[in-house]
Design an enzyme around this catalytic site. Structure first.
Site, short mmCIF file in Angstrom:
data_model
loop_
_atom_site.label_atom_id
_atom_site.label_comp_id
_atom_site.label_asym_id
_atom_site.label_seq_id
_atom_site.Cartn_x
_atom_site.Cartn_y
_atom_site.Cartn_z
N ASP A 193 -125.32 65.98 -3.74
CA ASP A 193 -126.79 65.50 -2.96
C ASP A 193 -127.44 64.60 -3.67
O ASP A 193 -127.16 63.33 -3.34
CB ASP A 193 -127.20 67.14 -3.31
CG ASP A 193 -128.61 67.41 -2.67
OD1 ASP A 193 -128.64 66.87 -1.55
OD2 ASP A 193 -129.54 67.79 -3.46
N ARG A 228 -121.99 82.61 0.61
CA ARG A 228 -120.56 81.80 0.43
C ARG A 228 -119.54 82.25 1.20
O ARG A 228 -118.59 81.39 1.40
CB ARG A 228 -120.22 82.18 -1.20
CG ARG A 228 -121.32 81.40 -2.10
CD ARG A 228 -120.39 81.52 -3.38
NE ARG A 228 -121.50 81.41 -4.51
CZ ARG A 228 -121.78 80.18 -4.86
NH1 ARG A 228 -121.51 79.01 -4.34
NH2 ARG A 228 -122.88 79.97 -6.05
N GLU A 272 -115.31 68.80 -5.55
CA GLU A 272 -116.77 69.33 -5.53
C GLU A 272 -116.91 69.93 -3.82
O GLU A 272 -116.37 69.41 -3.16
CB GLU A 272 -117.64 68.18 -5.86
CG GLU A 272 -118.35 68.18 -7.08
CD GLU A 272 -119.44 69.33 -6.99
OE1 GLU A 272 -119.34 70.35 -6.43
OE2 GLU A 272 -120.17 69.29 -8.23
N ASP A 273 -118.10 70.83 -3.83
CA ASP A 273 -118.05 71.17 -2.48
C ASP A 273 -119.29 70.06 -2.00
O ASP A 273 -118.89 69.70 -0.61
CB ASP A 273 -119.03 72.56 -2.43
CG ASP A 273 -120.08 72.48 -3.71
OD1 ASP A 273 -120.51 71.53 -4.41
OD2 ASP A 273 -120.69 73.38 -3.94
N PHE A 329 -130.30 71.84 4.24
CA PHE A 329 -129.71 72.73 3.49
C PHE A 329 -128.54 73.48 4.09
O PHE A 329 -129.07 74.23 5.06
CB PHE A 329 -130.75 73.58 2.73
CG PHE A 329 -130.09 74.10 1.53
CD1 PHE A 329 -130.25 73.43 0.32
CD2 PHE A 329 -129.56 75.49 1.50
CE1 PHE A 329 -129.71 74.09 -0.92
CE2 PHE A 329 -129.06 75.95 0.23
CZ PHE A 329 -128.97 75.15 -1.00
P1 IMP Z 1 -126.49 66.97 -7.06
O1 IMP Z 1 -126.53 67.21 -8.50
O2 IMP Z 1 -127.95 67.01 -6.48
O3 IMP Z 1 -125.61 66.19 -6.42
O4 IMP Z 1 -126.30 68.68 -6.44
C1 IMP Z 1 -124.77 69.09 -6.10
C2 IMP Z 1 -124.92 70.45 -6.26
O5 IMP Z 1 -126.14 71.15 -5.87
C3 IMP Z 1 -123.78 71.13 -5.24
O6 IMP Z 1 -122.60 71.12 -6.12
C4 IMP Z 1 -124.29 72.50 -4.69
O7 IMP Z 1 -124.13 73.36 -5.69
C5 IMP Z 1 -125.69 72.10 -4.58
N1 IMP Z 1 -126.17 71.84 -3.39
C6 IMP Z 1 -126.56 70.74 -2.99
N2 IMP Z 1 -127.03 70.58 -1.66
C7 IMP Z 1 -126.81 71.88 -1.35
C8 IMP Z 1 -126.72 72.58 0.08
O8 IMP Z 1 -127.08 72.01 1.05
N3 IMP Z 1 -126.36 73.73 0.21
C9 IMP Z 1 -125.80 74.31 -0.97
N4 IMP Z 1 -125.79 74.14 -2.16
C10 IMP Z 1 -126.30 72.65 -2.19
MG MG Z 2 -122.37 73.92 -6.66
#
Ligand code: IMP
Ligand code: MG
Length: 179
Positions: free
Chosen positions: A103, A165, A99-100, A152
């Protein structure tokens, strides 16, 4: 490029490279002598993934998955849909999800449930970035690169509305871009 859209560089390409090497060593240690299916979560993880797989001294197979994502804003919906599934059958196999960023934790929590139903031998998660202060669900990762504050970020695979990206560093996006 796009300097005017960025507040600052948060993590430089050099710092990223050091961290990716560290994660590669940890993962290699964990799966030593075993086969591993490495799953890229498209599209955000693609740059990290490409670098990480080359730091794994293991017999790896590559696989890819597309999940529903944010859309064009900067907060999560909590609803996760598999848009494109794995090619490999992971039953009885070692699997590493790449995963990148984590959040709220909702995406990875749901993905973990989906993959565990398929009965892999071992399922581990690696994330390059983590925003622990944003967590809404209880989720732990096995390998975490860098914890960052609630800002962000874009670059090194991460986007805002599919943009930025291809930046080499991870940058804090200026709020004026999304407000
Ligand atoms: P989560 O389900 O809220 O944990 O969201 C995870 C996904 O949200 C990641 O795989 C990203 O695609 C996106 N995401 C969350 N924070 C950021 C950020 O700061 N920049 C870009 N994408 C984000
Ligand atoms: Mg993502």
């Amino acid at each position: 490029m796009f300097e005017q859209d960025m507040e600052k560089v948060l993590i430089t390409r050099e710092e990223i490279a050091v961290k990716v090497r560290e994660l590669g060593k940890q993962i290699t240690e964990e799966f030593k002598g075993e086969q591993l299916i490495v799953v890229c979560i498209l599209r955000g993880s693609c740059v990290f993934y490409a670098d990480l797989i080359r730091e794994l001294e293991l017999d790896v197979k590559l696989d890819f998955m597309v999940l529903s994502s944010y859309g064009d804003n900067s907060s999560t919906s909590g609803h996760v849909v598999v848009k494109q599934d794995l090619a490999e059958n992971i039953k009885g196999k070692n699997v590493l999800v790449v995963e990148d960023i984590i959040d709220s934790g909702r995406t990875i929590k749901r993905l973990k449930e989906i993959l565990l139903e398929r009965e892999p031998k071992k399922l581990k998660i690696v994330t390059l970035l983590d925003k622990p202060s944003r967590r809404e669900v209880d989720i732990t990762t096995d390998f975490t690169g860098i914890s960052i504050p609630d800002e962000f970020v874009v670059g090194y695979g991460l986007d805002f509305a599919q943009k930025y990206r291809n930046l080499k560093d991870i940058c804090v996006l200026s709020p004026k871009v999304y407000k």
